[in-house]
Design an enzyme around this catalytic site. Structure first.
Site, PDB file in Angstrom:
ATOM      1  N   GLU A  49      -6.282   4.420   8.430  1.00 31.24           N
ATOM      2  CA  GLU A  49      -6.198   5.762   7.970  1.00 31.24           C
ATOM      3  C   GLU A  49      -7.551   6.189   7.756  1.00 31.24           C
ATOM      4  OE1 GLU A  49      -2.538   5.143   5.956  1.00 31.24           O
ATOM      5  OE2 GLU A  49      -1.420   4.777   7.494  1.00 31.24           O
TER       6      GLU A  49
ATOM      7  N   HIS B   3      -9.193   0.697   5.810  1.00 37.51           N
ATOM      8  CA  HIS B   3      -7.776   0.882   6.280  1.00 37.51           C
ATOM      9  C   HIS B   3      -7.960   1.686   7.670  1.00 37.51           C
ATOM     10  CE1 HIS B   3      -3.763   2.011   6.659  1.00 37.51           C
ATOM     11  NE2 HIS B   3      -3.272   1.008   6.193  1.00 37.51           N
TER      12      HIS B   3
ATOM     13  N   GLU C   5      -4.629  -5.554  10.676  1.00 31.33           N
ATOM     14  CA  GLU C   5      -3.691  -4.617  11.090  1.00 31.33           C
ATOM     15  C   GLU C   5      -3.929  -3.979  12.277  1.00 31.33           C
ATOM     16  OE1 GLU C   5      -1.999  -3.145   7.083  1.00 31.33           O
ATOM     17  OE2 GLU C   5      -3.756  -2.032   7.560  1.00 31.33           O
TER      18      GLU C   5
ATOM     19  N   GLY D 196       3.027   1.725  10.814  1.00 30.41           N
ATOM     20  CA  GLY D 196       4.009   2.970  10.556  1.00 30.41           C
ATOM     21  C   GLY D 196       4.794   3.405  12.001  1.00 30.41           C
TER      22      GLY D 196
ATOM     23  N   GLY E 138       2.908  -1.380   4.273  1.00 25.62           N
ATOM     24  CA  GLY E 138       3.085   0.104   4.079  1.00 25.62           C
ATOM     25  C   GLY E 138       4.211   0.471   3.526  1.00 25.62           C
ATOM     26  N   GLY E 139       5.146   1.148   4.732  1.00 26.05           N
ATOM     27  CA  GLY E 139       6.345   1.766   4.266  1.00 26.05           C
ATOM     28  C   GLY E 139       7.284   1.061   3.707  1.00 26.05           C
TER      29      GLY E 139
ATOM     30  N   SER F 282       4.120  -2.641  10.156  1.00 21.87           N
ATOM     31  CA  SER F 282       5.541  -2.525  10.326  1.00 21.87           C
ATOM     32  C   SER F 282       5.946  -4.032  10.108  1.00 21.87           C
ATOM     33  CB  SER F 282       6.144  -2.104  11.829  1.00 21.87           C
ATOM     34  OG  SER F 282       5.595  -0.867  11.925  1.00 21.87           O
TER      35      SER F 282
ATOM     36  N   ASN G  34       0.879  -1.225   0.179  1.00 22.72           N
ATOM     37  CA  ASN G  34       0.161   0.125  -0.164  1.00 22.72           C
ATOM     38  C   ASN G  34       1.055   1.090   0.123  1.00 22.72           C
ATOM     39  OD1 ASN G  34      -1.626   2.067   0.576  1.00 22.72           O
ATOM     40  ND2 ASN G  34      -2.301   1.419   2.605  1.00 22.72           N
ATOM     41  N   TRP G  35       1.010   2.063  -1.073  1.00 19.72           N
ATOM     42  CA  TRP G  35       1.859   3.026  -1.069  1.00 19.72           C
ATOM     43  C   TRP G  35       1.312   4.394  -0.757  1.00 19.72           C
ATOM     44  CZ3 TRP G  35       3.952   3.224  -6.995  1.00 19.72           C
ATOM     45  CH2 TRP G  35       4.680   2.203  -7.076  1.00 19.72           C
ATOM     46  N   LYS G  36       0.059   4.431  -0.184  1.00 20.87           N
ATOM     47  CA  LYS G  36      -0.670   5.411   0.622  1.00 20.87           C
ATOM     48  C   LYS G  36      -0.532   6.599  -0.377  1.00 20.87           C
ATOM     49  CE  LYS G  36       0.217   3.072   4.687  1.00 20.87           C
ATOM     50  NZ  LYS G  36       0.166   3.342   6.141  1.00 20.87           N
TER      51      LYS G  36
HETATM   52  C1  PEP Z   1      -0.275  -0.148   6.521  1.00 21.83           C
HETATM   53  O1  PEP Z   1      -0.514   0.911   6.620  1.00 21.83           O
HETATM   54  O2  PEP Z   1      -1.287  -0.862   5.970  1.00 21.83           O
HETATM   55  C2  PEP Z   1       1.051  -0.734   6.885  1.00 21.83           C
HETATM   56  C3  PEP Z   1       0.852  -1.693   7.138  1.00 21.83           C
HETATM   57  O3  PEP Z   1       2.023   0.277   6.942  1.00 21.83           O
HETATM   58  P1  PEP Z   1       3.384   0.039   7.629  1.00 21.83           P
HETATM   59  O4  PEP Z   1       3.977  -1.308   6.769  1.00 21.83           O
HETATM   60  O5  PEP Z   1       4.336   1.091   7.159  1.00 21.83           O
HETATM   61  O6  PEP Z   1       3.244  -0.203   9.223  1.00 21.83           O
END
Ligand code: PEP
Length: 247
Positions: free
Chosen positions: A94, A92, A164, A170, A231-232, A210, A9-11
């Protein structure tokens, strides 16, 4: 055998040049055949990426809960499906946090996707205070209740569930593999109870929070963890491919 899935997920990251460079790099990598790779770029890049990539699927990061009409800034499942997209993330944390999305809205988004023959990547997960108060199972069960109460098995089979824990997204904090396993097996048990073990055994439940090259192997080795929503670490081709190759 359940599908193993790694979704990035590039957000709201990467300008056009960086986004095209990253997608081309990822598309040139070799992944093992038995992992389905999905990338969810910002929606502005969806159509141009679709014509470009060969080795993985593209997903939307979100979709409208409505059919069509006066909803400025939104796009519908039918529009996504007309691009031949198969997936969209919904729910999600967010979106829940910054856009006030409720369980009802998220479930309506999923229903829109089903109507367009698409698969929701349905996110659930507890806040830190829920875990501290040991309410995490209850919270996740309530987030999944609309699916369990209102869908038939053909519909549920289309879902990928992403667990999640919000406190791990994050933040650099990761659920212990055993904690992820406990929640994934709990989710599978809920599906089994309401549907059947054969449906429960078919649905991929992926972990997000993460997930990085140095912890993916241990997380993915858990019996009920069928991959990750990243994510990241999905913004770096080396890290993302190391995670994909962690099964
Ligand atoms: C996410 O936002 O779905 C996520 C898992 O982010 P990260 O891997 O950066 O924690």
């Amino acid at each position: 055998m359940r599908k193993k899935i790694v979704a990035g997920n590039w957000k709201m990251n990467l300008n056009r040049k960086a986004a095209f460079q990253l997608i081309e790099t990822i598309d040139s990598l070799k992944f093992s055949n038995n992992v389905e790779v999905i990338i969810a770029p910002p929606s502005i890049y969806l159509e141009s990426f679709l014509g470009k990539v060969k080795n993985f699927n593209i997903s939307s990061q979100d979709v409208s809960a409505n059919d069509n009409g006066a909803y400025t800034g939104e796009f519908s499942a039918a529009m996504l499906s007309s691009l031949s997209l198969k997936y969209s993330i919904v729910g999600h944390s967010e979106r829940r946090l910054y856009h006030g999305e409720t369980e009802e809205m998220i479930f309506n988004k999923a229903k829109q996707l089903l109507k367009s023959n698409m698969s929701p990547i349905y996110c659930c997960g507890e806040l830190l205070e829920d875990r501290k108060s040991e309410n995490h199972f209850k919270v996740v069960a309530s987030q999944l209740q609309p699916l369990l109460d209102n869908l038939n098995s053909d519909e549920l089979e289309k879902f990928i569930i992403a667990y999640e824990p919000v406190w791990a997204i994050g933040t650099g904090l990761t659920a212990k593999p055993s904690d992820a396993q406990d929640m994934h097996s709990y989710i599978r048990a809920l599906i089994k109870e309401k549907f059947s073990s054969s449906i429960a055994d078919q649905i991929s439940i992926i972990y997000g929070g993460s997930c990085k090259p140095d912890n993916a192997k241990e997380l993915f080795s858990m019996e009920d963890v069928d991959g990750g929503l990243i994510g990241g670490a999905s913004l770096d081709a080396d890290s993302f491919s190391a995670i994909i190759n962690s099964f």
